[in-house]
Design an enzyme around this catalytic site. Structure first.
Site, PDB file in Angstrom:
ATOM      1  N   HIS A  66       0.809  -1.225   0.000  1.00 48.58           N
ATOM      2  CA  HIS A  66       0.000   0.000   0.000  1.00 48.58           C
ATOM      3  C   HIS A  66       0.848   1.284   0.000  1.00 48.58           C
ATOM      4  O   HIS A  66       0.318   2.363   0.240  1.00 48.58           O
ATOM      5  CB  HIS A  66      -0.945   0.020   1.209  1.00 48.58           C
ATOM      6  CG  HIS A  66      -2.083  -0.947   1.081  1.00 48.58           C
ATOM      7  ND1 HIS A  66      -3.112  -0.761   0.180  1.00 48.58           N
ATOM      8  CD2 HIS A  66      -2.343  -2.105   1.724  1.00 48.58           C
ATOM      9  CE1 HIS A  66      -3.964  -1.775   0.284  1.00 48.58           C
ATOM     10  NE2 HIS A  66      -3.516  -2.614   1.204  1.00 48.58           N
ATOM     11  N   HIS A 173       2.168  -7.492   7.179  1.00 48.00           N
ATOM     12  CA  HIS A 173       1.114  -7.568   6.161  1.00 48.00           C
ATOM     13  C   HIS A 173      -0.100  -8.414   6.539  1.00 48.00           C
ATOM     14  O   HIS A 173      -1.212  -8.027   6.219  1.00 48.00           O
ATOM     15  CB  HIS A 173       1.638  -8.041   4.797  1.00 48.00           C
ATOM     16  CG  HIS A 173       0.573  -8.150   3.737  1.00 48.00           C
ATOM     17  ND1 HIS A 173      -0.052  -7.056   3.187  1.00 48.00           N
ATOM     18  CD2 HIS A 173      -0.009  -9.232   3.150  1.00 48.00           C
ATOM     19  CE1 HIS A 173      -0.950  -7.461   2.292  1.00 48.00           C
ATOM     20  NE2 HIS A 173      -0.949  -8.768   2.257  1.00 48.00           N
ATOM     21  N   HIS A 175      -1.382  -8.892   9.409  1.00 44.29           N
ATOM     22  CA  HIS A 175      -2.066  -8.229  10.522  1.00 44.29           C
ATOM     23  C   HIS A 175      -2.430  -9.189  11.650  1.00 44.29           C
ATOM     24  O   HIS A 175      -3.204  -8.836  12.539  1.00 44.29           O
ATOM     25  CB  HIS A 175      -3.320  -7.472  10.053  1.00 44.29           C
ATOM     26  CG  HIS A 175      -3.005  -6.275   9.210  1.00 44.29           C
ATOM     27  ND1 HIS A 175      -3.892  -5.237   9.002  1.00 44.29           N
ATOM     28  CD2 HIS A 175      -1.886  -5.937   8.522  1.00 44.29           C
ATOM     29  CE1 HIS A 175      -3.354  -4.326   8.211  1.00 44.29           C
ATOM     30  NE2 HIS A 175      -2.133  -4.737   7.904  1.00 44.29           N
TER      31      HIS A 175
HETATM   32 FE   FE2 Z   1       0.190  -4.877   3.252  1.00 44.03          FE
END
Ligand code: FE2
Length: 259
Positions: A66, A173, A175
Site C-alpha cells: 500500500h 502484512h 495483521h
Molecule cells: Fe500490506
C-alpha cells in the site's frame, strides 16, 4: 541495542495507541521501526502522518503493497531518507528500498521487501536481498528486514535465506501476530508476522460489518477502520551492537488501557 518494531499501524486508532505507547515508553529503546503502510485510513500514508510518526520517536518507517495509495508520498519518499518502500519494485519507483541510519555511534540498516505469493506481481525478493545484503554488510552488520508478505512459507524461507547474515527478519502484512518468534542458528531473530496496531475487533483492522458484507455480496465497497479493542502489536529485539547477532526477541501485544 534494544529495538522496538511496530506492526502495521491501521488508521487513527492505530496511530492513537502508537503515540500513547511511544510517549510512555520510547526511552526504553535505542531504535524504533514502524510499519506505516496502512496508517492513513487503512490505505497508504500521508506526509503529515509520516511527520507525526517521526516526531513521536520513530527512526524509520517501512511500507509495503500500500506504499503508493496516497499520491503525495511519491515526492515525500524521495526526500525522506528515514522511509523505505519494498526494495524489489522497479528501479524507477520513487524512494529507496533500504536505508542506513546512524544512531548511538552505530550504523543501522533497515530494508523493506515485498513477498510474491498471493501478492501483486513484483520482482523476486530473494534475488534482491541476495544482491543487496553483501553490499550493506560492507558498511554495517546491524541489518533488519521488514518482509511484507502473505505466505508463512515464503517468510520463513526468507528467514533461513538470511540466517547469519542479518540481525532480524520479521514479517508484516497479514495483521495477525504469530507465536513463532525465535533466534535462528546463525543469530538472526525471526518472526513470521509481528501483527497489527489498531482495532482488533474488526477484520485486519477494518470495520467487521463492512468486511463481512463484502464477503457475502462480493460488491465493491468502501472500508472504514475498526475502532474497537485497540491493541499495539510489535516486537522487542536485543541486538549485540558489535556482532550484529540477535540476543533476544519478545512479542508485544498490549491493549490501549494497559499501555
Ligand atoms: Fe500490506
Amino acid at each position: 541495542m534494544k529495538f522496538l518494531i511496530i506492526g502495521d499501524v491501521v488508521g487513527e486508532p492505530g496511530r492513537k495507541i502508537l503515540f500513547k505507547y511511544l510517549e510512555k515508553r520510547k526511552q526504553n529503546y535505542d531504535f524504533i521501526v514502524v510499519n506505516g503502510e496502512n496508517s492513513a485510513g487503512g490505505f497508504g500514508i500521508t506526509a503529515k502522518i509520516a511527520d507525526q510518526i517521526f516526531s513521536r520517536g520513530a527512526d524509520v518507517i517501512t511500507l509495503g503493497n500500500h506504499s503508493w495509495d496516497k499520491k503525495e508520498i511519491y515526492t515525500y519518499i524521495n526526500d525522506e531518507k528515514r522511509m523505505v518502500r519494498p526494495i524489489n519494485y522497479v528501479k524507477e519507483a520513487p524512494g529507496r528500498g533500504y536505508t542506513i541510519i546512524e544512531k548511538k555511534d552505530r550504523k543501522i540498516a533497515v530494508i523493506n521487501a515485498q513477498a510474491k505469493i498471493f501478492m501483486p506481481p513484483i520482482a523476486c525478493p530473494f534475488l534482491a536481498l541476495d544482491e543487496i545484503v553483501p553490499e550493506i554488510l560492507k558498511e554495517t552488520n546491524i541489518i533488519i528486514l521488514d518482509f511484507h508478505g502473505e505466505a508463512t512459507s515464503e517468510k520463513l524461507a526468507m528467514g533461513w535465506n538470511l540466517n547469519g547474515k542479518v540481525s532480524l527478519v520479521y514479517g508484516t502484512h497479514t495483521h495477525v501476530q504469530t507465536a513463532d518468534e525465535r533466534i535462528l542458528s546463525g543469530g538472526t531473530a525471526y518472526i513470521t508476522d509481528v501483527g497489527m496496531t489498531g482495532g482488533h475487533d474488526g477484520v485486519l483492522g477494518m470495520n467487521r460489518k463492512e468486511s463481512l458484507q463484502k464477503f457475502k455480496d462480493g460488491m465493491p465497497s468502501r472500508y472504514s477502520v475498526c475502532e474497537e479493542n485497540i491493541k499495539i502489536n510489535g516486537l522487542e529485539v536485543e541486538i549485540n551492537e558489535n556482532t550484529g547477532k540477535a540476543e533476544s526477541i519478545k512479542r508485544i501485544n498490549i491493549h490501549y488501557d494497559e499501555v
